[in-house]
Design a protein around this motif. Structure first.
Motif, PDB file in Angstrom:
ATOM      1  N   ASP A 116     -16.727 -28.556 -40.439  1.00 53.49           N
ATOM      2  CA  ASP A 116     -17.217 -28.538 -41.814  1.00 53.49           C
ATOM      3  C   ASP A 116     -16.060 -28.365 -42.791  1.00 53.49           C
ATOM      4  O   ASP A 116     -14.894 -28.273 -42.394  1.00 53.49           O
ATOM      5  CB  ASP A 116     -18.253 -27.422 -41.993  1.00 53.49           C
ATOM      6  CG  ASP A 116     -17.705 -26.060 -41.593  1.00 53.49           C
ATOM      7  OD1 ASP A 116     -16.644 -25.667 -42.118  1.00 53.49           O
ATOM      8  OD2 ASP A 116     -18.327 -25.383 -40.743  1.00 53.49           O
ATOM      9  N   THR A 128     -21.522 -19.460 -41.353  1.00 52.72           N
ATOM     10  CA  THR A 128     -22.328 -20.677 -41.332  1.00 52.72           C
ATOM     11  C   THR A 128     -21.793 -21.615 -40.258  1.00 52.72           C
ATOM     12  O   THR A 128     -20.582 -21.770 -40.115  1.00 52.72           O
ATOM     13  CB  THR A 128     -22.296 -21.388 -42.698  1.00 52.72           C
ATOM     14  OG1 THR A 128     -22.833 -20.521 -43.697  1.00 52.72           O
ATOM     15  CG2 THR A 128     -23.096 -22.677 -42.674  1.00 52.72           C
ATOM     16  N   TYR A 130     -22.580 -25.591 -38.454  1.00 55.54           N
ATOM     17  CA  TYR A 130     -23.301 -26.864 -38.434  1.00 55.54           C
ATOM     18  C   TYR A 130     -23.233 -27.439 -37.021  1.00 55.54           C
ATOM     19  O   TYR A 130     -22.224 -27.295 -36.328  1.00 55.54           O
ATOM     20  CB  TYR A 130     -22.684 -27.858 -39.414  1.00 55.54           C
ATOM     21  CG  TYR A 130     -22.741 -27.429 -40.864  1.00 55.54           C
ATOM     22  CD1 TYR A 130     -23.744 -27.901 -41.716  1.00 55.54           C
ATOM     23  CD2 TYR A 130     -21.781 -26.568 -41.394  1.00 55.54           C
ATOM     24  CE1 TYR A 130     -23.791 -27.511 -43.049  1.00 55.54           C
ATOM     25  CE2 TYR A 130     -21.819 -26.167 -42.726  1.00 55.54           C
ATOM     26  CZ  TYR A 130     -22.827 -26.644 -43.549  1.00 55.54           C
ATOM     27  OH  TYR A 130     -22.865 -26.250 -44.867  1.00 55.54           O
ATOM     28  N   LYS A 151     -28.192 -26.634 -39.547  1.00 49.28           N
ATOM     29  CA  LYS A 151     -27.332 -25.736 -40.319  1.00 49.28           C
ATOM     30  C   LYS A 151     -27.827 -24.314 -40.086  1.00 49.28           C
ATOM     31  O   LYS A 151     -28.982 -23.998 -40.372  1.00 49.28           O
ATOM     32  CB  LYS A 151     -27.374 -26.049 -41.818  1.00 49.28           C
ATOM     33  CG  LYS A 151     -26.519 -25.077 -42.649  1.00 49.28           C
ATOM     34  CD  LYS A 151     -26.641 -25.313 -44.151  1.00 49.28           C
ATOM     35  CE  LYS A 151     -25.814 -24.297 -44.937  1.00 49.28           C
ATOM     36  NZ  LYS A 151     -25.945 -24.475 -46.410  1.00 49.28           N
ATOM     37  N   SER A 153     -27.136 -20.568 -41.206  1.00 49.17           N
ATOM     38  CA  SER A 153     -26.448 -19.781 -42.231  1.00 49.17           C
ATOM     39  C   SER A 153     -26.981 -18.356 -42.239  1.00 49.17           C
ATOM     40  O   SER A 153     -27.969 -18.041 -41.568  1.00 49.17           O
ATOM     41  CB  SER A 153     -26.628 -20.428 -43.606  1.00 49.17           C
ATOM     42  OG  SER A 153     -28.003 -20.552 -43.928  1.00 49.17           O
ATOM     43  N   GLU A 183     -31.844 -24.291 -40.700  1.00 50.71           N
ATOM     44  CA  GLU A 183     -32.371 -25.488 -41.350  1.00 50.71           C
ATOM     45  C   GLU A 183     -32.123 -26.681 -40.435  1.00 50.71           C
ATOM     46  O   GLU A 183     -31.115 -26.722 -39.717  1.00 50.71           O
ATOM     47  CB  GLU A 183     -31.687 -25.715 -42.694  1.00 50.71           C
ATOM     48  CG  GLU A 183     -31.844 -24.561 -43.675  1.00 50.71           C
ATOM     49  CD  GLU A 183     -31.001 -24.764 -44.925  1.00 50.71           C
ATOM     50  OE1 GLU A 183     -31.415 -25.558 -45.797  1.00 50.71           O
ATOM     51  OE2 GLU A 183     -29.924 -24.146 -45.015  1.00 50.71           O
ATOM     52  N   SER A 184     -33.022 -27.648 -40.477  1.00 51.05           N
ATOM     53  CA  SER A 184     -32.845 -28.800 -39.597  1.00 51.05           C
ATOM     54  C   SER A 184     -33.328 -30.085 -40.250  1.00 51.05           C
ATOM     55  O   SER A 184     -34.209 -30.074 -41.118  1.00 51.05           O
ATOM     56  CB  SER A 184     -33.582 -28.591 -38.273  1.00 51.05           C
ATOM     57  OG  SER A 184     -34.979 -28.590 -38.475  1.00 51.05           O
ATOM     58  N   LEU A 234     -26.381 -34.195 -43.010  1.00 52.40           N
ATOM     59  CA  LEU A 234     -25.526 -33.020 -43.227  1.00 52.40           C
ATOM     60  C   LEU A 234     -25.353 -32.734 -44.713  1.00 52.40           C
ATOM     61  O   LEU A 234     -25.421 -31.575 -45.153  1.00 52.40           O
ATOM     62  CB  LEU A 234     -24.159 -33.236 -42.573  1.00 52.40           C
ATOM     63  CG  LEU A 234     -24.132 -33.208 -41.038  1.00 52.40           C
ATOM     64  CD1 LEU A 234     -22.826 -33.788 -40.515  1.00 52.40           C
ATOM     65  CD2 LEU A 234     -24.310 -31.778 -40.524  1.00 52.40           C
ATOM     66  N   PHE A 237     -28.063 -30.687 -46.743  1.00 53.89           N
ATOM     67  CA  PHE A 237     -28.148 -29.230 -46.669  1.00 53.89           C
ATOM     68  C   PHE A 237     -27.514 -28.563 -47.886  1.00 53.89           C
ATOM     69  O   PHE A 237     -27.959 -27.498 -48.324  1.00 53.89           O
ATOM     70  CB  PHE A 237     -27.438 -28.719 -45.418  1.00 53.89           C
ATOM     71  CG  PHE A 237     -28.129 -29.053 -44.119  1.00 53.89           C
ATOM     72  CD1 PHE A 237     -29.482 -28.791 -43.941  1.00 53.89           C
ATOM     73  CD2 PHE A 237     -27.431 -29.630 -43.079  1.00 53.89           C
ATOM     74  CE1 PHE A 237     -30.122 -29.086 -42.741  1.00 53.89           C
ATOM     75  CE2 PHE A 237     -28.050 -29.935 -41.876  1.00 53.89           C
ATOM     76  CZ  PHE A 237     -29.395 -29.671 -41.707  1.00 53.89           C
ATOM     77  N   ASP A 238     -26.467 -29.170 -48.425  1.00 52.78           N
ATOM     78  CA  ASP A 238     -25.632 -28.487 -49.411  1.00 52.78           C
ATOM     79  C   ASP A 238     -25.570 -29.161 -50.775  1.00 52.78           C
ATOM     80  O   ASP A 238     -25.088 -28.564 -51.727  1.00 52.78           O
ATOM     81  CB  ASP A 238     -24.203 -28.356 -48.858  1.00 52.78           C
ATOM     82  CG  ASP A 238     -24.169 -27.655 -47.515  1.00 52.78           C
ATOM     83  OD1 ASP A 238     -24.802 -26.590 -47.388  1.00 52.78           O
ATOM     84  OD2 ASP A 238     -23.526 -28.178 -46.584  1.00 52.78           O
ATOM     85  N   GLN A 473     -16.678 -22.448 -31.724  1.00 52.71           N
ATOM     86  CA  GLN A 473     -16.624 -22.915 -33.107  1.00 52.71           C
ATOM     87  C   GLN A 473     -15.160 -22.780 -33.534  1.00 52.71           C
ATOM     88  O   GLN A 473     -14.686 -21.684 -33.845  1.00 52.71           O
ATOM     89  CB  GLN A 473     -17.534 -22.072 -34.010  1.00 52.71           C
ATOM     90  CG  GLN A 473     -18.161 -22.805 -35.181  1.00 52.71           C
ATOM     91  CD  GLN A 473     -17.174 -23.388 -36.188  1.00 52.71           C
ATOM     92  OE1 GLN A 473     -15.980 -23.191 -36.135  1.00 52.71           O
ATOM     93  NE2 GLN A 473     -17.701 -24.108 -37.149  1.00 52.71           N
TER      94      GLN A 473
END
Length: 496
Positions: A116, A128, A130, A151, A153, A183-184, A234, A237-238, A473
């Motif tokens: 990310d 967070t 992804y 996502k 978070s 979230e998906s 992706l 989400f933001d 990660q």
């Protein structure tokens, strides 16, 4: 992971929580009054105070409580430790910096973490992550399978037992003990996902101010390989107002060269546009390349040589034309895609059982780690895998740099730490283990510590159901994500 005794009755438990002590059934005396079971046991008030609330000296009671705590907090090691009746497992939160579990509608056999734009070397909370994942819906519900863009978070730092609010606040101001949020976005798939991998490539439009394009390759149980562009999913989400076009759920390409299903899949880290390896249960390995125009071309000449299913494929981290394969025939082979013969350059027999998984070190390119069906995993030095000039075509039988038979179940996932080539994460049945190959401990120290059957390199054991796959990660040092039958775990230990 620790085990705790659960041997207190419900009534006694309620009394203890209320600050009371459980008492035996009282019997009334002849006058109709209850006798004091402690009457005349102590001659003075001072003796009563010295004895404590339960009639015993403080020192005696504290020693017993200390012993009880030592028993309760024993480490649970699957395959070696057995739970006594009434005992249950619970995490030892003091060993985690972060620990969260998240569920999905269906279990996911495979997932991949998506890089990310939040920055590297992140250590603040809430965190967070992804990711992309593929589901395993039950037989009759196969039409419900989907590619999930995720996502996670609000991943807060673990609240350790005994830590005061002031101590917690002093560590960082970003600590948020709220609930994590999952979230998906979903893309329908016609079959169960056996393996999924993500790859990021510069925008095909040439506008480098835009986020990189994220594409996924998914190996399905029906033997197809589907490639999707999940960039819009992706972004949604933001970026408020982002619309996901209906066409975004359609594959960029569907590859049908495999005649049987497979589990081996890898994107080249050195080919920005996208170069994909896929392997199947017939032992066939194909290379698919993305063209400048955005199309996908599969070389119809497969790489052959394995006598059983190809379980894992890994591109070399520093040689763009070299890859390795692991198979249920017990061998690992190293290949050069430029070879006209389509035969392996190096052929190594390393196990009498299936080699399920493999990982190539990003830091030291001659180190390769493998995990087998018998629960053993090992580290190999590729510099020792030189063909025998006296017997061309013969399999090499080298010795590993390190080998461990700690696990009692098949190894299902293995991955080197992104920046430390002495640290490896291993998944097996109901555990995720972290290892530090740089640790040394002599036999005498092991015996004195009572750990003769536990390798000193074992750093950490994280328990979860039916571990299928794990990944580090890379932008959050020490953070591991794993998938199993009961969902996902995201954790960071204090030991890495």
């Amino acid at each position: 992971m620790s085990k705790r005794a659960a041997d207190v009755s419900d009534e006694q438990s309620a009394a203890l929580k209320a600050g009371e002590r459980p008492v035996a059934d009282a019997v009334p005396d002849e006058a109709g009054e209850f006798e004091d079971e402690f009457e005349d046991e102590f001659e003075s008030e001072d003796e009563i105070l010295e004895a404590g609330v339960d009639g015993r000296p403080d020192a005696e009671r504290e020693e017993e409580e200390k012993d009880a705590m030592q028993v309760d907090q024993q480490a649970f090691i699957p395959g070696r430790t057995k739970l006594a009746p009434g005992e249950v497992l619970q995490p030892d939160y003091s060993t985690y910096n972060m620990l969260h579990t998240l569920g999905t509608p269906w279990p996911c056999l495979s997932f991949d973490i998506v890089p990310d734009s939040l920055g590297d070397n992140r250590k603040t909370y809430p965190a967070t992550v992804y990711a992309v994942a593929g589901t395993q819906a039950e037989g009759s519900r196969s039409k419900d399978n989907e590619l999930m863009v995720l996502k996670m978070s609000g991943l807060s730092r673990t609240d350790k037992d005994g830590e005061t609010d002031s101590e917690s606040d002093s560590d960082d101001d970003d600590n948020d003990m709220g609930e994590p949020i999952l979230e998906s976005r979903s893309i329908p798939l016609p079959s169960t996902t056996n393996r999924i991998r993500a790859h990021q490539t510069p925008s095909q439009s040439g506008d480098y101010s835009k986020p990189p394009q994220t594409i996924t390759a998914t190996m399905l149980e029906n033997s197809q390989v589907v490639i999707h562009d999940v960039t819009q999913h992706l972004t949604s989400f933001d970026v408020p107002g982002t619309m996901i076009a209906p066409s975004a759920s359609k594959p960029l390409s569907t590859l049908r060269m495999h005649k049987s299903e497979g589990y081996a899949l890898d994107w080249s880290p050195l080919q920005p546009l996208g170069k994909l390896l896929t392997g199947d249960n017939d032992g066939m390995i194909y290379v698919t390349t993305r063209t400048e125009g955005g199309g996908w071309v599969t070389d119809t000449r497969p790489f052959t040589g394995h006598t059983s299913s190809v379980e894992e494929l890994q591109w070399s981290p520093n040689e763009r034309n070299v890859f390795a394969s692991a198979s249920s025939d017990g061998s690992v082979k190293v290949w050069d895609v430029r070879s006209k013969s389509r035969k392996p350059a190096v052929d190594v027999k390393i196990s009498n059982t299936d080699i399920n998984v493999m990982t190539w070190s990003n830091q030291t390119a001659h180190l390769l780690a493998t995990g087998a069906d018998d629960g053993q995993w090992a580290v190999w030095d590729l510099r020792h895998w030189k063909p025998d000039t006296a017997a061309p075509g013969a399999q090499i039988k080298p010795s590993p740099v390190a080998a461990f038979d700690f696990h009692r179940e098949p190894i299902t996932s293995i991955e080197w730490h992104p920046t430390d080539d002495s640290v490896v994460a291993v998944g097996s049945a109901d555990t995720v283990t972290l290892w530090d190959l740089a640790v040394e401990l002599d036999e005498e120290e092991s015996r004195e510590a009572g750990l003769s059957d536990v390798p000193p390199q074992l750093l950490f054991v994280h328990y979860m159901q039916s571990v299928k796959e794990l990944h580090w990660q890379a932008q959050m040092p020490g953070t591991v994500m794993a998938t199993g039958s009961d969902g996902f775990s995201v954790f960071k230990t204090i030991s890495v």
